[in-house]
Every structure is written in C-alpha cells, then in structure tokens.
Design a protein around this motif. Structure first.
Motif, short mmCIF file in Angstrom:
data_model
loop_
_atom_site.label_atom_id
_atom_site.label_comp_id
_atom_site.label_asym_id
_atom_site.label_seq_id
_atom_site.Cartn_x
_atom_site.Cartn_y
_atom_site.Cartn_z
N GLU A 180 3.98 11.82 -10.13
CA GLU A 180 3.59 11.92 -11.70
C GLU A 180 4.74 11.97 -12.54
O GLU A 180 4.63 11.63 -13.84
N THR A 181 5.95 11.46 -12.16
CA THR A 181 7.02 11.33 -13.11
C THR A 181 7.25 9.67 -13.32
O THR A 181 8.05 9.27 -14.19
N ILE A 182 6.39 9.01 -12.82
CA ILE A 182 6.15 7.37 -12.91
C ILE A 182 5.37 7.01 -13.92
O ILE A 182 3.93 7.41 -13.77
N GLY A 183 5.52 6.51 -15.13
CA GLY A 183 4.63 6.15 -16.07
C GLY A 183 4.42 4.57 -16.15
O GLY A 183 3.54 4.10 -16.88
N ALA A 184 4.94 3.71 -15.43
CA ALA A 184 4.57 2.30 -15.71
C ALA A 184 5.34 1.65 -14.19
O ALA A 184 6.05 2.21 -13.36
N VAL A 185 4.47 0.22 -13.95
CA VAL A 185 4.84 -0.27 -12.47
C VAL A 185 5.17 -1.76 -13.06
O VAL A 185 4.45 -2.30 -13.59
N VAL A 186 6.21 -2.45 -12.54
CA VAL A 186 6.50 -3.83 -12.49
C VAL A 186 6.43 -4.37 -11.21
O VAL A 186 6.66 -4.16 -10.27
N LEU A 192 -3.92 1.32 -9.77
CA LEU A 192 -2.80 2.36 -10.08
C LEU A 192 -3.03 3.23 -11.12
O LEU A 192 -3.78 2.70 -12.34
N PRO A 193 -2.71 4.54 -11.13
CA PRO A 193 -2.98 5.30 -12.35
C PRO A 193 -1.85 5.13 -13.61
O PRO A 193 -2.18 5.85 -14.80
N VAL A 194 -1.23 4.13 -13.62
CA VAL A 194 -0.31 3.81 -14.97
C VAL A 194 -0.40 2.23 -14.97
O VAL A 194 -1.00 1.42 -14.20
N GLU A 225 0.94 -1.34 0.00
CA GLU A 225 -0.02 0.13 0.01
C GLU A 225 0.96 1.10 0.09
O GLU A 225 0.71 2.35 -0.74
N GLN A 226 2.05 1.14 0.86
CA GLN A 226 2.83 2.41 0.90
C GLN A 226 3.44 2.77 -0.62
O GLN A 226 3.58 3.78 -0.98
N PHE A 227 3.78 1.60 -1.20
CA PHE A 227 4.28 1.70 -2.63
C PHE A 227 3.36 2.26 -3.61
O PHE A 227 3.80 3.24 -4.48
N CYS A 228 2.19 1.84 -3.44
CA CYS A 228 1.04 2.39 -4.39
C CYS A 228 0.79 3.64 -4.13
O CYS A 228 0.63 4.70 -5.01
N VAL A 278 -2.94 -6.99 -11.93
CA VAL A 278 -2.11 -6.29 -12.80
C VAL A 278 -2.74 -6.01 -14.14
O VAL A 278 -3.61 -7.07 -14.48
N ASP A 279 -2.22 -5.01 -14.90
CA ASP A 279 -3.06 -4.94 -16.16
C ASP A 279 -2.52 -5.98 -17.46
O ASP A 279 -3.13 -6.45 -18.21
N LEU A 280 -1.05 -6.30 -17.16
CA LEU A 280 -0.32 -7.05 -18.11
C LEU A 280 0.22 -8.09 -17.61
O LEU A 280 1.36 -7.63 -16.88
N LEU A 281 0.06 -9.51 -17.75
CA LEU A 281 0.71 -10.38 -17.04
C LEU A 281 1.83 -11.00 -17.80
O LEU A 281 1.39 -11.55 -19.05
N VAL A 282 2.98 -11.22 -17.48
CA VAL A 282 3.98 -11.90 -18.24
C VAL A 282 4.39 -13.31 -17.67
O VAL A 282 4.87 -13.07 -16.22
N ALA A 283 4.51 -14.42 -17.96
CA ALA A 283 4.83 -15.66 -17.17
C ALA A 283 5.98 -16.69 -17.89
O ALA A 283 5.66 -16.62 -19.07
N THR A 284 6.22 -17.28 -17.26
CA THR A 284 7.05 -18.51 -17.69
C THR A 284 6.13 -19.31 -18.32
O THR A 284 5.13 -19.59 -17.68
N PRO A 285 6.54 -20.09 -19.27
CA PRO A 285 5.69 -20.96 -20.20
C PRO A 285 4.87 -22.12 -19.03
O PRO A 285 3.92 -22.79 -19.21
N ASP A 286 5.78 -22.57 -18.04
CA ASP A 286 5.53 -23.54 -17.13
C ASP A 286 4.90 -23.32 -15.98
O ASP A 286 5.02 -23.96 -15.02
N ALA A 287 4.84 -22.01 -15.64
CA ALA A 287 4.34 -21.15 -14.50
C ALA A 287 2.92 -21.92 -14.30
O ALA A 287 2.30 -22.18 -15.16
N VAL A 288 2.52 -22.19 -13.15
CA VAL A 288 1.38 -22.80 -12.79
C VAL A 288 0.36 -21.74 -12.00
O VAL A 288 0.64 -21.23 -11.11
N LEU A 289 -0.83 -21.16 -12.81
CA LEU A 289 -1.71 -20.30 -12.16
C LEU A 289 -2.99 -21.19 -11.59
O LEU A 289 -3.62 -21.72 -12.42
#
Length: 270
Positions: free
Chosen positions: A60-66, A112-114, A50-53, A135-146
């Motif tokens: 306002e200089t931040i345009g993306a979050v990982v 989040l606004p980005v 929450e503090q990070f968010c 998150v808005d966009l998820l990138v995973a390893t092919p063998d990751a289990v969701l």
C-alpha cells in the motif's frame, strides 16, 4: 531503475530475468526484458508479470506503476512458439492454459489498484497492443506503430482485443484496426484517444514522472480514487446518481483525514 535506463536498456543475456522491476518513492516499474524477440511475451514473462502485480496490490506504499520495455520495441505480442504450439491443437487443454496465462497477465495489469502508465517505443502489435491497452495512460513516441496485427497473421483477435480497442477508440476505429488491418502512429493514437501523449524518447521520462509523482505522494488516497474510477467508469459505466453515492463515503473519509487544515493540499501538513 530510472526511466532512461528502462527505455535504453541493451539486449539481455539468455539467462537474464524475463522482466525487470523496481520500487522507488512509491512508484513500481515493470520492464519487459526480452528485447532480442522484440519483447514477445513468454509464459515465464506472463508469470512474472502476475507476481509483480501481486506485489503491487499488496504494497500500500505504491501509488503508481510504469510499464515499459528494454530495447527499441515495446512488445511484438505473444511468443510465436506459444502460438505455434496452440495452432497444432487449438482445443487442447494445454493450448487453452498457455494462451489464457498470457491474457490473464494483461488483465492483472489492467486491474491494478493504482494508475498505470505505459511507455511504447517502436511499436506494439497483437497481444502487445492488448498490454498497451491494459494500462490507464499510454505515452508513446510519435512514430511508434500501434497495430492490431491479428488479421495479418490470419488469426482472430484474442484476449478481449476488440473490447479493449472499442473502449479506447470506439466502434469505427476498432473495425478499421481489427478487421481492416489499419494501424496508428503514436501521434494518431493521441488524436484518437488511445494514447495520453506522444513525445520524443528523450522527453518521455519527464512526462512519466509528472504523471506518477503526484499519485505516489499519497498512495492511500490514490488507491481510493482509482477504486472509484474503476467502479464508475467500468465498463459498464454507472449513472451520475450512482457515481455520487460511490464517491460520497470516500470523500467523507478524505475530508475527515484532512481535518480543518485547508491551507495544505496533503493530509496533516501545514
């Protein structure tokens, strides 16, 4: 912190920070740092998220979050000590407050606004899947289990899990995951629309950089685009006519900012 460091970090000491953060070139990074417990979310971690968010929203200089994790597993859900305490007296104010704190942290990430890009290595289960779905966009390893995971533990999903799944994969897949105990690999998640990309771990940093760098170059515009995204797509989504009106004022702002310099992609650049 670079993408490689975040993905390959070694287990931390007991007194190490519960999350790691960095703010570089307009990109903020949140790294879960509880690898000995497969990055299970503790109350300290939820508060730190929450503090990070708060910091991202205010800067306002931040345009993306990982969002990624130390070690070889993204997130195994809420810390079992929280779940055990809640199970002892589920209706107690303490139980409600503790579980709400974990879920509130995920809502903050999802609001989040980005643009937010999540990186899932190894897997995400239960509340850990909630974070991945936030998150808005998820990138995973092919063998990751969701994996929904709640059914296997004999408890009902929480934190809006069913709605988050439905937004990503639709009704049938939501039932398969939440009520029938099925799971998806990283590759299957891409095919079902839950993840943006699946790639070997060594290729993920380049994919993440390719998504975040353009957003970070013009944070002011990116934030306005994401405001329209959240208003238009919801849930609930708006009509096409409403979307035109939502976009009209901000598009006029961006055109006025650009002026007559149509030989350049950026504001005020030749």
């Amino acid at each position: 912190m670079t993408s490689d460091t975040a993905l390959n970090a070694q287990p931390s000491d007991d007194d190490a920070p519960s999350i790691l953060t960095s703010f570089t070139d307009g990109v903020a990074r949140l790294t879960l740092n509880n690898p000995r417990r497969k990055n299970a979310i503790t109350l300290d971690m939820a508060a730190a998220i929450e503090q990070f968010c708060d910091q991202v929203a205010a800067d306002e200089t931040i345009g993306a979050v990982v969002v990624d994790a130390a070690g070889s597993y993204f997130c195994s859900g809420a810390d079992t000590r929280i779940l055990a305490s809640a199970s002892a007296d589920p209706a107690s104010p303490k139980s409600v407050v503790q579980l709400s704190a974990v879920y509130k942290a995920f809502v903050r990430v999802g609001s989040l606004p980005v643009p937010t890009v999540g990186v899932v290595v190894g897997g995400a289960v239960g509340a850990g899947l909630n974070l991945a779905l936030a998150v808005d966009l998820l990138v995973a390893t092919p063998d990751a289990v969701l994996d929904s995971g709640f059914l296997a533990r004999g408890i009902h999903p929480g934190g809006g899990h069913i709605t988050l799944l439905n937004r990503a994969v639709g009704r049938a897949n939501t039932i398969a995951l939440a009520a029938c105990g099925q799971s998806l690999t990283g590759e299957e998640a891409v095919a079902q629309g839950l993840a943006y990309a699946a790639a070997p771990i060594e290729d993920i940093p380049a994919i993440v950089d390719g998504l975040t760098a353009p957003a970070a170059r013009d944070p002011e515009l990116t934030r306005r685009v994401m405001s329209s995204v959240r208003l238009e797509l919801g849930p609930p989504a708006v009509t096409w006519d409403s979307a035109i009106e939502i976009e009209r004022g901000t598009q006029m702002w961006s055109m006025a900012r650009k002026g007559q310099n149509w030989s350049s992609r950026g504001p005020g650049r030749s």
